[in-house]
Design an enzyme around this catalytic site. Sequence first.
Site, PDB file in Angstrom:
ATOM      1  N   TYR A  20     -15.880   0.708   9.349  1.00 27.26           N
ATOM      2  CA  TYR A  20     -14.704   0.112   9.172  1.00 27.26           C
ATOM      3  C   TYR A  20     -13.577   1.231  10.559  1.00 27.26           C
ATOM      4  CZ  TYR A  20      -9.943   2.329   8.064  1.00 27.26           C
ATOM      5  OH  TYR A  20      -8.407   3.107   8.051  1.00 27.26           O
ATOM      6  N   ASP A  31      -0.800 -14.090   6.244  1.00 24.56           N
ATOM      7  CA  ASP A  31      -2.100 -13.545   5.476  1.00 24.56           C
ATOM      8  C   ASP A  31      -3.204 -12.479   7.178  1.00 24.56           C
ATOM      9  OD1 ASP A  31      -5.158 -12.814   5.654  1.00 24.56           O
ATOM     10  OD2 ASP A  31      -5.134 -13.440   3.886  1.00 24.56           O
ATOM     11  N   GLY A  84       0.699  -0.973   0.006  1.00 28.01           N
ATOM     12  CA  GLY A  84      -0.159   0.397  -0.403  1.00 28.01           C
ATOM     13  C   GLY A  84       0.804   1.564   0.251  1.00 28.01           C
ATOM     14  N   GLN A  85       0.332   2.321  -0.306  1.00 25.13           N
ATOM     15  CA  GLN A  85       0.679   3.775   0.228  1.00 25.13           C
ATOM     16  C   GLN A  85       1.818   4.027   1.185  1.00 25.13           C
ATOM     17  OE1 GLN A  85      -0.669   7.561  -0.617  1.00 25.13           O
ATOM     18  NE2 GLN A  85      -1.188   7.440   2.173  1.00 25.13           N
ATOM     19  N   GLN A 117      -8.399  -3.711   5.486  1.00 19.24           N
ATOM     20  CA  GLN A 117      -9.384  -2.705   4.138  1.00 19.24           C
ATOM     21  C   GLN A 117      -9.925  -1.857   4.831  1.00 19.24           C
ATOM     22  OE1 GLN A 117     -11.612  -2.423   1.998  1.00 19.24           O
ATOM     23  NE2 GLN A 117     -13.286  -1.886   3.474  1.00 19.24           N
ATOM     24  N   GLU A 170     -10.733   7.749  12.082  1.00 21.16           N
ATOM     25  CA  GLU A 170     -11.879   7.063  11.311  1.00 21.16           C
ATOM     26  C   GLU A 170     -12.610   7.066  13.083  1.00 21.16           C
ATOM     27  OE1 GLU A 170     -14.649   7.089   8.973  1.00 21.16           O
ATOM     28  OE2 GLU A 170     -13.396   8.842   7.635  1.00 21.16           O
ATOM     29  N   SER A 216      -6.841   5.399  13.054  1.00 14.18           N
ATOM     30  CA  SER A 216      -7.175   6.299  12.173  1.00 14.18           C
ATOM     31  C   SER A 216      -8.051   7.021  13.110  1.00 14.18           C
ATOM     32  CB  SER A 216      -7.647   4.737  10.815  1.00 14.18           C
ATOM     33  OG  SER A 216      -8.652   6.101  10.614  1.00 14.18           O
TER      34      SER A 216
END
Length: 323
Positions: free
Chosen positions: A148, A57, A12-13, A82, A126, A124
């Site tokens: 999320y 995983d 990812g970034q 995710q 969030e 996050s």
Amino acid sequence: MTKKALITGLTGQDGSYLAELLASKGYQVYGLVRRTSTSSLERISHLGSQVEIVSGDLLDQCSLMDVINDTEPDEIYNLAAQSYVPLSWTQPALTAEYTALGVSRLLESIRRCKPDARFYQASSSEVFGQPDESPQTERTAFRPRNPYGVAKAYAHWMTANYRQHYHLYACCGITYTHESPRRGAEFVFRKITSTAAKIKLGLAKELRLGNLEAKRDWCYAKDAVRAMWLMLQQEKPDDYIIASGETHSVKELVECAFSSVGLSWQDYVSVDPEFYRPDEPVQLIGSIDKIKNQLDWQPEYSFAHLVESMVEYDLKKLTDSQV
Ligand code: GDP
């Protein structure tokens, strides 16, 4: 002795920037990657042998324990999740499996296999959802408003609990939105910079957006990963907000992107209800007092620099692909 770091979410970034930073500091970097039939290594292909890919995983506890036993990392950065909010509404259980329970599996694997490893959990903004106060601090109550955010809140508290209960060196960095040329095109920042570049080159005619008044605290991903690394170099583990400490609206972003290519945004931008969010968080802005005072960290890159460098990158990428 060479330090070893394991990064989840390597492709990812943030994973790719963190791998770059750690490799530049002489770390041996291992990246946990899920086996897929198509390769997703484009963001890290330039790092070559500085990064070793290991297979595992977050859904599979045994694979995590095997990887930790095999690599014996000094530092573990969990950047995998995710992380796309709209998808968390259509796949809430899978989001919880990766973003919440995945962290339990990882913490438990660390506790059993390498309890002296230092752990960074990507929390996050969030988790704040609809916060009671603005700017938010490390003490602001969590009121997540989407699956999320709920999953990230669980992961945050599990990390804090493993720190208290098992004395792991475990930290959460509560990151606000952070961007870079490696950001996916579904996010508004990249959508705007790449479309402004396309319009400039005559490859697009218009840009349709949702709420132009929506505000975010945008930071450069390179600044954010530097903070993550710093958090694991301290005497004691703790949680910190990682943000720019200022907000800008989508409209300001549009203005800045179009003016950087000499265009007037009003000629190209229209508002389309398709891109409106049903639940828009209010005033998500992080207070960076704690991280500034305790870790002497603050962003090196300004908002304007970030917008301009991303438009420049998108212009170059599009021009190169036409040659
Ligand atoms: P995130 O919501 O912070 O994960 O990041 P986004 O980049 O997807 O969205 C940032 C803000 O831009 C949100 O408040 C959106 O409502 C607003 N926004 C306005 N127009 C758009 C659009 O066309 N696409 C997206 N993704 N967001 C938009």
